[in-house]
Structures are given as C-alpha cells and as structure tokens.
Design a protein around this motif. Structure first.
Motif, PDB file in Angstrom:
ATOM      1  N   UNK A  95       1.091  -1.459  -0.083  1.00  0.00           N
ATOM      2  CA  UNK A  95      -0.388   0.197  -0.279  1.00  0.00           C
ATOM      3  C   UNK A  95       0.991   1.346   0.208  1.00  0.00           C
ATOM      4  N   UNK A  96       1.535   2.431  -0.939  1.00  0.00           N
ATOM      5  CA  UNK A  96       1.622   3.280  -1.261  1.00  0.00           C
ATOM      6  C   UNK A  96       1.268   4.214  -0.314  1.00  0.00           C
ATOM      7  N   UNK A  97       1.146   4.844   0.479  1.00  0.00           N
ATOM      8  CA  UNK A  97       0.251   5.655   0.736  1.00  0.00           C
ATOM      9  C   UNK A  97       0.706   7.656  -0.184  1.00  0.00           C
ATOM     10  N   UNK A  98      -0.287   7.676  -0.854  1.00  0.00           N
ATOM     11  CA  UNK A  98       0.043   9.290  -1.688  1.00  0.00           C
ATOM     12  C   UNK A  98      -0.955  10.534  -1.535  1.00  0.00           C
ATOM     13  N   UNK A  99      -1.103  11.185  -2.466  1.00  0.00           N
ATOM     14  CA  UNK A  99      -1.899  12.027  -2.108  1.00  0.00           C
ATOM     15  C   UNK A  99      -2.782  12.696  -3.353  1.00  0.00           C
ATOM     16  N   UNK A 100      -3.534  13.455  -3.371  1.00  0.00           N
ATOM     17  CA  UNK A 100      -3.931  14.743  -4.047  1.00  0.00           C
ATOM     18  C   UNK A 100      -3.380  14.779  -5.068  1.00  0.00           C
ATOM     19  N   UNK A 101      -1.612  15.544  -4.062  1.00  0.00           N
ATOM     20  CA  UNK A 101      -0.966  16.469  -5.086  1.00  0.00           C
ATOM     21  C   UNK A 101      -0.172  15.528  -6.076  1.00  0.00           C
ATOM     22  N   UNK A 102      -0.545  14.305  -6.130  1.00  0.00           N
ATOM     23  CA  UNK A 102      -0.099  13.388  -7.274  1.00  0.00           C
ATOM     24  C   UNK A 102      -1.008  13.811  -8.337  1.00  0.00           C
ATOM     25  N   UNK A 103      -2.048  14.332  -8.273  1.00  0.00           N
ATOM     26  CA  UNK A 103      -2.717  14.774  -9.690  1.00  0.00           C
ATOM     27  C   UNK A 103      -2.749  16.210  -9.984  1.00  0.00           C
ATOM     28  N   UNK A 104      -3.100  16.715  -8.759  1.00  0.00           N
ATOM     29  CA  UNK A 104      -3.491  18.796  -8.911  1.00  0.00           C
ATOM     30  C   UNK A 104      -2.149  19.009  -8.121  1.00  0.00           C
ATOM     31  N   UNK A 105      -1.360  19.791  -8.912  1.00  0.00           N
ATOM     32  CA  UNK A 105      -0.111  20.787  -8.908  1.00  0.00           C
ATOM     33  C   UNK A 105      -0.840  21.527  -7.767  1.00  0.00           C
ATOM     34  N   UNK A 106       0.594  22.153  -6.532  1.00  0.00           N
ATOM     35  CA  UNK A 106       0.000  23.469  -6.184  1.00  0.00           C
ATOM     36  C   UNK A 106       1.562  24.304  -6.232  1.00  0.00           C
ATOM     37  N   UNK A 107       0.896  24.860  -5.902  1.00  0.00           N
ATOM     38  CA  UNK A 107       2.407  26.471  -6.593  1.00  0.00           C
ATOM     39  C   UNK A 107       2.859  26.363  -5.076  1.00  0.00           C
ATOM     40  N   UNK A 108       4.509  26.007  -5.378  1.00  0.00           N
ATOM     41  CA  UNK A 108       5.536  25.959  -4.504  1.00  0.00           C
ATOM     42  C   UNK A 108       5.648  24.232  -4.054  1.00  0.00           C
ATOM     43  N   UNK A 109       5.209  23.888  -4.661  1.00  0.00           N
ATOM     44  CA  UNK A 109       5.300  22.406  -4.000  1.00  0.00           C
ATOM     45  C   UNK A 109       5.661  20.567  -5.307  1.00  0.00           C
ATOM     46  N   UNK A 110       6.259  22.046  -6.298  1.00  0.00           N
ATOM     47  CA  UNK A 110       6.629  20.593  -7.146  1.00  0.00           C
ATOM     48  C   UNK A 110       7.027  19.381  -6.543  1.00  0.00           C
ATOM     49  N   UNK A 111       8.432  18.987  -5.938  1.00  0.00           N
ATOM     50  CA  UNK A 111       9.157  17.967  -5.816  1.00  0.00           C
ATOM     51  C   UNK A 111       8.263  17.252  -5.305  1.00  0.00           C
ATOM     52  N   UNK A 112       7.034  17.631  -4.444  1.00  0.00           N
ATOM     53  CA  UNK A 112       6.432  16.966  -3.223  1.00  0.00           C
ATOM     54  C   UNK A 112       5.523  16.347  -4.630  1.00  0.00           C
ATOM     55  N   UNK A 113       4.691  16.385  -4.779  1.00  0.00           N
ATOM     56  CA  UNK A 113       3.642  16.222  -6.460  1.00  0.00           C
ATOM     57  C   UNK A 113       4.282  16.219  -7.336  1.00  0.00           C
ATOM     58  N   UNK A 114       5.602  16.001  -7.423  1.00  0.00           N
ATOM     59  CA  UNK A 114       6.245  15.168  -8.622  1.00  0.00           C
ATOM     60  C   UNK A 114       6.342  13.633  -8.579  1.00  0.00           C
ATOM     61  N   UNK A 115       7.070  13.519  -6.704  1.00  0.00           N
ATOM     62  CA  UNK A 115       7.697  12.445  -6.093  1.00  0.00           C
ATOM     63  C   UNK A 115       5.979  11.336  -5.761  1.00  0.00           C
TER      64      UNK A 115
END
Length: 242
Positions: free
Chosen positions: A131-151
């Motif tokens: 089970x890989x714990x992901x985030x809505x940030x995987x789908x929706x870009x958050x300005x200032x959080x590019x590294x977390x979102x792409x990971x």
C-alpha cells in the motif's frame, strides 16, 4: 498471524497505522530513523535507518524482514508511508541537495522497500499487499510544492508497474490518497512564507475551517478497508472510497 511493515512511524499517519495494527494483534515492523514511544510491546520491532539513503536500506531491513517471514504470517502488508514535504518553493529558487533528499525519501525508498518485500515474501501461499500512501497532490499541482507533487505521481506509477508485473491471486499493490488530516506536515505547510509558498493560504484554510481529520481515524479506516478488506490490484483509492 497478520504482519505489516510501515515506513515513517515516528509520528503522523505512520504512527497511527502501526498503532492501529498493533491493537488488532498484528506483528509490526516499523522502518525509519526513530519510532514513536506509543509503539511498543512484543509484537513491535523497529529497523532504524534513514530513508533518505535508500542504498543502505537492505542492510538495515533485510534481517528484520527475514525474522518476520520466519514467523510464517498468513498475511503481510508493506505500507510505504514515509514522505517529506520539503523543499517548498518555486522552481528557480530550490536547493539541489534538498531536492535529491526528498526524491530519495519519497520515491527511491519506496521502490527499494517494495523490492525487498517481494524478495522476502515470494511465496504466493501468503497473502501479500503493498500500500503506497499517495496524495491528491499526485494529480493536482500545488504552486510551491513541485517536488512533493511529482514524487507522489511517481509513487502511483510504481503501484501500476508492480501490479502489471505481479498479478498472482494472493498479491495486491495499491495507492491511497487519504485526504487531509492534522499532522506535522500540515503544520509545516501552514507556516511557510507566502512569497516562498504561494499555496500557504490553502493549507491555513484547511485548519481554520476544521477540515483536518484525526490521523487515528484515517488509519483505522485504511486498516479496516484496505489492509483487511478486498482490494483491486493496481488501483489508486481516494479517501472517499473508504
């Protein structure tokens, strides 16, 4: 016997997941630099390691995985939970070392853990789940959080890749976007300077509006629905699914 391996157990969702499974009688192996004082007892073991250095994981974790396998569990689940939100900031203003460390923790370490898990539990007579714990940030870009979102987007591709490689009846690999809950990561996001992190208002709004859930409640639902319940191989689950 149910067994589980959870990364990032010092606090937050990882701590809550490990505690929830210990309460249900799971044998739990926590992986990370430190463990929470809440996690104790004969069913809990800890592999001390820095997930920002994935090349060192095998030496730290393999002996504990072998010990867990020797107990002949009927089910075993790996939860890749550990992640860092740093570095925040706009592209063009980031630190290269912080980028590398974050991607090692959030992306490389889960691949290594999944690899070690599959090596340690190759027998299809055991029900195995990743089970890989992901985030809505995987789908929706958050300005200032590019590294977390792409990971997190990379983590979801890892899920689909593993599912494509292993479709045996007693193996499942899924991702989970667990929604928003009150953790140190949320507090960190709220504390950023808007000039550095333009999305800070979004995170402050979550807190001010009372939208942040208790990690213990989120963990209980994940264990009930996704660790113990039926799941679909390769799927990304949202918090609305459980």
């Amino acid at each position: 016997m149910h067994a589980a391996i959870v990364t990032g157990v010092s606090r937050g969702l990882g701590e809550a997941l490990a505690a929830a499974m210990l309460a249900r009688g799971f044998a739990v192996l926590g992986v990370g630099r430190t463990a929470s004082p809440r996690l104790k007892g004969k069913l809990y073991h800890h592999a001390a390691c820095d997930l920002a250095q994935p090349a060192l994981l095998a030496a730290a974790v393999t002996p504990q995985l072998r010990q867990l396998a020797a107990g002949k569990p009927t089910t075993v689940t790996l939860i890749n939970n550990a992640a860092v939100a740093t570095p925040t900031g706009l592209v063009g203003h980031l630190d290269a070392a912080a980028i590398a460390s974050a991607l090692a923790t959030n992306t490389a370490a889960p691949v290594v853990m999944a690899d070690l898990f599959c090596r340690s539990f190759p027998d299809d007579t055991v029900e195995r789940r990743i089970i890989n714990i992901s985030s809505g940030a995987a789908q929706t870009a958050i300005a200032g959080s590019a590294v977390y979102s792409m990971s997190k987007a990379a983590l979801e591709m890892l899920t689909r890749s593993i599912a494509a490689e292993c479709s045996t009846p007693r193996f499942r690999c899924i991702s989970v976007r667990p929604g928003i809950f009150d953790t140190g990561m949320q507090a960190y996001m709220r504390s950023r300077d808007p000039a550095e992190f333009p999305s800070v208002g979004l995170f402050r709004g979550f807190k001010e509006s009372g939208l942040l859930k208790d990690p213990a409640d989120v963990a209980a639902r994940i264990v009930e629905k996704l660790v113990l319940g039926p799941i679909e191989n390769g799927r990304t689950y949202s918090h609305t699914d459980f």
